[in-house]
Design a protein around this motif. Sequence first.
Motif, PDB file in Angstrom:
ATOM      1  N   VAL A  17       9.113   0.656   2.824  1.00  0.00           N
ATOM      2  CA  VAL A  17       8.548  -0.334   1.906  1.00  0.00           C
ATOM      3  C   VAL A  17       9.206  -1.690   2.116  1.00  0.00           C
ATOM      4  O   VAL A  17       8.526  -2.719   2.231  1.00  0.00           O
ATOM      5  N   VAL A  18      10.544  -1.702   2.167  1.00  0.00           N
ATOM      6  CA  VAL A  18      11.264  -2.970   2.344  1.00  0.00           C
ATOM      7  C   VAL A  18      10.913  -3.604   3.689  1.00  0.00           C
ATOM      8  O   VAL A  18      10.688  -4.817   3.783  1.00  0.00           O
ATOM      9  N   THR A  19      10.844  -2.803   4.721  1.00  0.00           N
ATOM     10  CA  THR A  19      10.518  -3.312   6.047  1.00  0.00           C
ATOM     11  C   THR A  19       9.107  -3.907   6.085  1.00  0.00           C
ATOM     12  O   THR A  19       8.881  -4.970   6.671  1.00  0.00           O
ATOM     13  N   GLU A  20       8.160  -3.230   5.434  1.00  0.00           N
ATOM     14  CA  GLU A  20       6.795  -3.742   5.408  1.00  0.00           C
ATOM     15  C   GLU A  20       6.722  -5.080   4.669  1.00  0.00           C
ATOM     16  O   GLU A  20       6.014  -6.003   5.103  1.00  0.00           O
ATOM     17  N   ILE A  21       7.457  -5.195   3.572  1.00  0.00           N
ATOM     18  CA  ILE A  21       7.461  -6.454   2.826  1.00  0.00           C
ATOM     19  C   ILE A  21       8.058  -7.576   3.678  1.00  0.00           C
ATOM     20  O   ILE A  21       7.517  -8.690   3.740  1.00  0.00           O
ATOM     21  N   GLN A  78       4.988  -9.899   4.307  1.00  0.00           N
ATOM     22  CA  GLN A  78       4.834 -10.750   3.125  1.00  0.00           C
ATOM     23  C   GLN A  78       5.888 -11.846   3.005  1.00  0.00           C
ATOM     24  O   GLN A  78       5.576 -12.951   2.571  1.00  0.00           O
ATOM     25  N   ASP A  79       7.139 -11.548   3.350  1.00  0.00           N
ATOM     26  CA  ASP A  79       8.202 -12.551   3.188  1.00  0.00           C
ATOM     27  C   ASP A  79       9.288 -12.293   4.220  1.00  0.00           C
ATOM     28  O   ASP A  79      10.152 -11.434   4.032  1.00  0.00           O
ATOM     29  N   ASP A  80       9.249 -13.046   5.321  1.00  0.00           N
ATOM     30  CA  ASP A  80      10.211 -12.807   6.390  1.00  0.00           C
ATOM     31  C   ASP A  80      11.598 -13.354   6.083  1.00  0.00           C
ATOM     32  O   ASP A  80      12.507 -13.237   6.899  1.00  0.00           O
ATOM     33  N   THR A  81      11.782 -13.951   4.895  1.00  0.00           N
ATOM     34  CA  THR A  81      13.120 -14.403   4.503  1.00  0.00           C
ATOM     35  C   THR A  81      13.899 -13.321   3.752  1.00  0.00           C
ATOM     36  O   THR A  81      15.065 -13.520   3.421  1.00  0.00           O
ATOM     37  N   LEU A  82      13.272 -12.195   3.473  1.00  0.00           N
ATOM     38  CA  LEU A  82      13.939 -11.114   2.758  1.00  0.00           C
ATOM     39  C   LEU A  82      15.071 -10.535   3.612  1.00  0.00           C
ATOM     40  O   LEU A  82      14.864 -10.153   4.767  1.00  0.00           O
ATOM     41  N   PRO A 136       0.827  -1.209   0.000  1.00  0.00           N
ATOM     42  CA  PRO A 136       0.000   0.000   0.000  1.00  0.00           C
ATOM     43  C   PRO A 136       0.861   1.259   0.000  1.00  0.00           C
ATOM     44  O   PRO A 136       1.916   1.313   0.628  1.00  0.00           O
ATOM     45  N   VAL A 137       0.430   2.246  -0.729  1.00  0.00           N
ATOM     46  CA  VAL A 137       1.095   3.549  -0.720  1.00  0.00           C
ATOM     47  C   VAL A 137       0.658   4.302   0.530  1.00  0.00           C
ATOM     48  O   VAL A 137      -0.528   4.405   0.839  1.00  0.00           O
ATOM     49  N   ARG A 138       1.655   4.808   1.262  1.00  0.00           N
ATOM     50  CA  ARG A 138       1.360   5.514   2.510  1.00  0.00           C
ATOM     51  C   ARG A 138       1.988   6.908   2.482  1.00  0.00           C
ATOM     52  O   ARG A 138       2.957   7.158   1.774  1.00  0.00           O
ATOM     53  N   GLU A 139       1.462   7.779   3.303  1.00  0.00           N
ATOM     54  CA  GLU A 139       1.977   9.144   3.364  1.00  0.00           C
ATOM     55  C   GLU A 139       3.379   9.157   3.965  1.00  0.00           C
ATOM     56  O   GLU A 139       3.669   8.446   4.929  1.00  0.00           O
TER      57      GLU A 139
END
Length: 250
Positions: free
Chosen positions: A47-51, A55-59, A37-40
């Motif tokens: 973005v990387v932290t949210e992913i 979404q993928d804790d192996t990143l 999601p785009v956030r203010e």
Amino acid sequence: MTMQTTAGRDERTSTDYLTVQIWRGDRDGTFQTFKVPVRENQTVLDVVTEIQRTQDDTLSYRYACRVGMCGSCAMIVNEQPRWTCRTRVDKLGSGPLKLEPLRNLPIVKDLAVDMEPFFDKWKAAHGYFEPGDNPPADFAIVEPSSSEREAVDEAIECINCGVCYSACDVVTWNPDYLGPAALNRAWTLVNDVRDRGQDARLTAVSGDAGCHSCHSHMSCTRFCPKELSPTFSIAGLKRATSNRLWRRKR
């Protein structure tokens, strides 16, 4: 905030989404696509932290301070090396976000690189203070208005983030090249009137992989997040090593 993205809008939630392409694996890896999601006031590091968290804790990636003090979050963002904590998504324009690990360094995994070659070149350039065998017991007096002090002040703020090293074409062409950060550090010490390791340092930076290999493309200066000019420092080393050579020939 409204922002154009290639992912478009989820009509059920009226939320804009950003398409993110992230390098996965090592040197022989590939890109994986995510949507967030785009956030203010969203940064690339957000973005990387949210992913990684949702979404993928192996990143794999690196960060520490999140406020532009440590430099550990540096990555290639849309083909350019940047600090991700200081890079706002809404300043990058429309289109997908493409993230890669820093160039010119071995990839550990995903967005994390091995910084050991970078710091090895600091040592090779004698980027450490040398007090000599018998340093004076009293404090050295360094005039703030001296040309040497001014040269040091202009270059000393480097925090070793590796952005300039990643941007350097000469490092890409010649992996042995010491690189702009190590040479910038050497220049600060050449101008430190207290240092006693100048001869060995100038020898170290004058070889085939040293300052004279710089092509003055100024990529290091262009991308430095601290707005330093390693190109200027390298030019100073070129003068210093050349002057030493002429003095020896007299």
